[in-house]
Design a protein around this motif. Structure first.
Motif, mmCIF file in Angstrom:
data_model
loop_
_atom_site.group_PDB
_atom_site.id
_atom_site.type_symbol
_atom_site.label_atom_id
_atom_site.label_comp_id
_atom_site.label_asym_id
_atom_site.label_seq_id
_atom_site.Cartn_x
_atom_site.Cartn_y
_atom_site.Cartn_z
ATOM 1 N N PHE A 55 0.820 -1.301 0.041
ATOM 2 C CA PHE A 55 0.062 -0.110 -0.105
ATOM 3 C C PHE A 55 0.674 1.381 -0.052
ATOM 4 C CE2 PHE A 55 -4.411 -1.421 2.065
ATOM 5 C CZ PHE A 55 -4.491 -2.371 0.843
ATOM 6 N N ILE A 56 2.030 1.259 0.872
ATOM 7 C CA ILE A 56 2.983 2.382 0.774
ATOM 8 C C ILE A 56 3.459 2.775 -0.509
ATOM 9 C CG2 ILE A 56 4.976 3.048 1.637
ATOM 10 C CD1 ILE A 56 4.232 1.695 4.361
ATOM 11 N N THR A 57 3.551 1.674 -1.512
ATOM 12 C CA THR A 57 4.398 2.092 -2.499
ATOM 13 C C THR A 57 3.376 1.845 -3.970
ATOM 14 O OG1 THR A 57 5.123 -0.538 -2.987
ATOM 15 C CG2 THR A 57 6.591 0.953 -1.826
ATOM 16 N N ARG A 58 2.089 1.406 -3.809
ATOM 17 C CA ARG A 58 1.276 1.257 -4.976
ATOM 18 C C ARG A 58 0.072 2.022 -5.196
ATOM 19 N NH1 ARG A 58 2.159 -1.505 -9.230
ATOM 20 N NH2 ARG A 58 0.250 -2.430 -9.232
ATOM 21 N N GLY A 59 0.068 3.167 -4.718
ATOM 22 C CA GLY A 59 -1.076 4.006 -5.135
ATOM 23 C C GLY A 59 -2.399 3.835 -4.120
ATOM 24 N N LEU A 77 -6.036 4.577 -6.459
ATOM 25 C CA LEU A 77 -6.020 4.930 -8.018
ATOM 26 C C LEU A 77 -4.853 4.311 -8.606
ATOM 27 C CD1 LEU A 77 -7.686 6.272 -10.117
ATOM 28 C CD2 LEU A 77 -6.166 8.303 -9.726
ATOM 29 N N ARG A 78 -4.897 3.231 -9.386
ATOM 30 C CA ARG A 78 -3.824 2.312 -9.714
ATOM 31 C C ARG A 78 -3.958 1.535 -11.016
ATOM 32 N NH1 ARG A 78 -4.105 -3.344 -7.439
ATOM 33 N NH2 ARG A 78 -6.199 -3.514 -6.974
ATOM 34 N N THR A 79 -2.921 1.505 -11.775
ATOM 35 C CA THR A 79 -3.017 0.505 -12.831
ATOM 36 C C THR A 79 -2.787 -0.887 -12.442
ATOM 37 O OG1 THR A 79 -0.883 1.220 -13.689
ATOM 38 C CG2 THR A 79 -2.688 2.298 -14.559
ATOM 39 N N PRO A 88 -6.373 3.854 -15.227
ATOM 40 C CA PRO A 88 -6.408 3.755 -13.804
ATOM 41 C C PRO A 88 -7.684 3.042 -13.362
ATOM 42 C CG PRO A 88 -6.617 5.753 -14.096
ATOM 43 C CD PRO A 88 -6.454 5.220 -15.649
ATOM 44 N N GLU A 89 -7.627 2.311 -12.359
ATOM 45 C CA GLU A 89 -8.909 1.637 -11.617
ATOM 46 C C GLU A 89 -9.075 2.376 -10.085
ATOM 47 O OE1 GLU A 89 -10.390 -2.584 -10.264
ATOM 48 O OE2 GLU A 89 -7.959 -2.250 -10.200
ATOM 49 N N LEU A 109 -15.146 10.063 -7.028
ATOM 50 C CA LEU A 109 -15.327 10.938 -7.721
ATOM 51 C C LEU A 109 -14.375 11.974 -8.054
ATOM 52 C CD1 LEU A 109 -19.114 12.013 -7.058
ATOM 53 C CD2 LEU A 109 -18.311 11.340 -9.509
ATOM 54 N N ALA A 110 -13.709 12.091 -6.637
ATOM 55 C CA ALA A 110 -12.363 13.004 -6.691
ATOM 56 C C ALA A 110 -11.051 12.280 -7.583
ATOM 57 C CB ALA A 110 -12.003 13.069 -5.239
ATOM 58 N N LEU A 111 -11.050 10.943 -7.267
ATOM 59 C CA LEU A 111 -10.101 10.235 -7.842
ATOM 60 C C LEU A 111 -10.198 10.263 -9.417
ATOM 61 C CD1 LEU A 111 -9.402 7.417 -5.289
ATOM 62 C CD2 LEU A 111 -7.792 9.243 -6.182
ATOM 63 N N ILE A 112 -11.465 10.081 -9.705
ATOM 64 C CA ILE A 112 -11.805 9.859 -11.228
ATOM 65 C C ILE A 112 -11.578 11.150 -12.102
ATOM 66 C CG2 ILE A 112 -13.662 9.612 -12.805
ATOM 67 C CD1 ILE A 112 -14.841 7.657 -10.981
ATOM 68 N N ASP A 113 -11.768 12.239 -11.262
ATOM 69 C CA ASP A 113 -11.529 13.690 -11.838
ATOM 70 C C ASP A 113 -9.997 13.784 -11.760
ATOM 71 O OD1 ASP A 113 -14.215 14.292 -12.220
ATOM 72 O OD2 ASP A 113 -14.253 15.659 -10.303
ATOM 73 N N LYS A 114 -9.212 13.530 -10.840
ATOM 74 C CA LYS A 114 -7.834 13.636 -10.667
ATOM 75 C C LYS A 114 -7.203 12.815 -11.882
ATOM 76 C CE LYS A 114 -3.867 13.453 -7.878
ATOM 77 N NZ LYS A 114 -3.513 14.888 -7.526
ATOM 78 N N ALA A 115 -7.702 11.539 -12.265
ATOM 79 C CA ALA A 115 -7.135 10.826 -13.343
ATOM 80 C C ALA A 115 -7.489 11.433 -14.614
ATOM 81 C CB ALA A 115 -7.956 9.324 -13.158
ATOM 82 N N PHE A 116 -8.402 11.831 -14.843
ATOM 83 C CA PHE A 116 -8.632 12.572 -16.277
ATOM 84 C C PHE A 116 -7.983 13.982 -16.115
ATOM 85 C CE2 PHE A 116 -12.454 9.830 -16.253
ATOM 86 C CZ PHE A 116 -11.929 9.135 -17.525
ATOM 87 N N ARG A 117 -7.984 14.783 -15.218
ATOM 88 C CA ARG A 117 -7.522 16.121 -15.262
ATOM 89 C C ARG A 117 -5.966 16.270 -15.172
ATOM 90 N NH1 ARG A 117 -11.430 19.545 -14.562
ATOM 91 N NH2 ARG A 117 -13.121 18.782 -12.800
ATOM 92 N N GLU A 118 -5.465 15.366 -14.313
ATOM 93 C CA GLU A 118 -3.975 15.597 -14.133
ATOM 94 C C GLU A 118 -3.086 14.279 -14.510
ATOM 95 O OE1 GLU A 118 -3.287 16.285 -9.791
ATOM 96 O OE2 GLU A 118 -5.007 17.489 -9.693
ATOM 97 N N LEU A 119 -3.525 13.101 -14.647
ATOM 98 C CA LEU A 119 -2.916 12.034 -14.889
ATOM 99 C C LEU A 119 -3.281 11.460 -16.222
ATOM 100 C CD1 LEU A 119 -3.556 9.939 -11.575
ATOM 101 C CD2 LEU A 119 -1.863 11.491 -12.108
ATOM 102 N N GLY A 120 -3.703 12.068 -17.112
ATOM 103 C CA GLY A 120 -3.994 11.858 -18.533
ATOM 104 C C GLY A 120 -4.640 10.626 -18.863
#
Length: 178
Positions: A55-59, A77-79, A88-89, A109-120
């Motif tokens: 958990f410490i190293t994998r998102g 939020l990880r692949t 990402p999932e 919702l916050a993680l989904i927005d971050k995935a699209f807005r910041e993580l491509g």
């Protein structure tokens, strides 16, 4: 505190070794683990030696309620290994005391927005057992739609496995159109 993301009511922060007791308690609630391992207890050694270091190293992000500082569980939020980096999932595991309060949807919702807005991200997806109605409802509230039902082979299948697994997704185009 290494904060990854904040919402109106939640702080998602990086896990630390001091989270072992909270993670152990979470993973040893039979209702929380019903659709993951059938509610069987997880040995403390496994939490300390395997789960927490991963958990410490994998998102994965420890999640606390802003108002009280109470540990509620975690989000990720990880692949997955072998999957594209732009798909990402998001996922979560929360204490029963946090169920029914909208935290799972808020964090997702916050993680989904971050995935699209910041993580491509090109696509965000999530999977669960078909019989896990609560998780399916969170996916729907977070804007994901059912794309497929599939069946996996398990050495020790849980009750409901015969109904299969489901996958939900949201594409970048769908997210942008919201």
């Amino acid at each position: 505190m290494d904060i990854y993301l904040e919402t109106e009511r939640l702080i998602l922060r990086r896990f630390t070794e001091s989270d072992a007791d909270d993670l152990f308690a979470l993973d040893n609630d039979p209702e929380v683990m019903e659709f993951l391992n059938g509610g069987r207890p997880t040995p403390r050694e496994k939490i300390v030696e395997e789960t927490l270091p991963r958990f410490i190293t994998r998102g994965f992000f420890a999640t606390v309620e802003k108002a009280s500082g109470t540990f509620l569980g975690w989000f990720h939020l990880r692949t997955r290994d072998g999957e594209p980096d732009d798909e990402p999932e998001p996922g979560y595991r929360l204490h029963k005391s946090a169920w029914g309060k909208g935290y799972a949807t808020e964090g997702s919702l916050a993680l989904i927005d971050k995935a699209f807005r910041e993580l491509g991200a090109r696509r965000v997806y999530a999977q669960t057992m078909a019989v896990n109605v609560r998780s399916r409802r969170v996916m729907e509230k977070a804007g994901l739609t059912h794309t497929r039902t599939f069946h996996l082979e398990w050495d020790d299948p849980l009750p409901g496995t015969e109904e299969g697994e489901v996958e939900y997704e949201l594409t970048r185009a769908e997210w942008e159109a919201r």
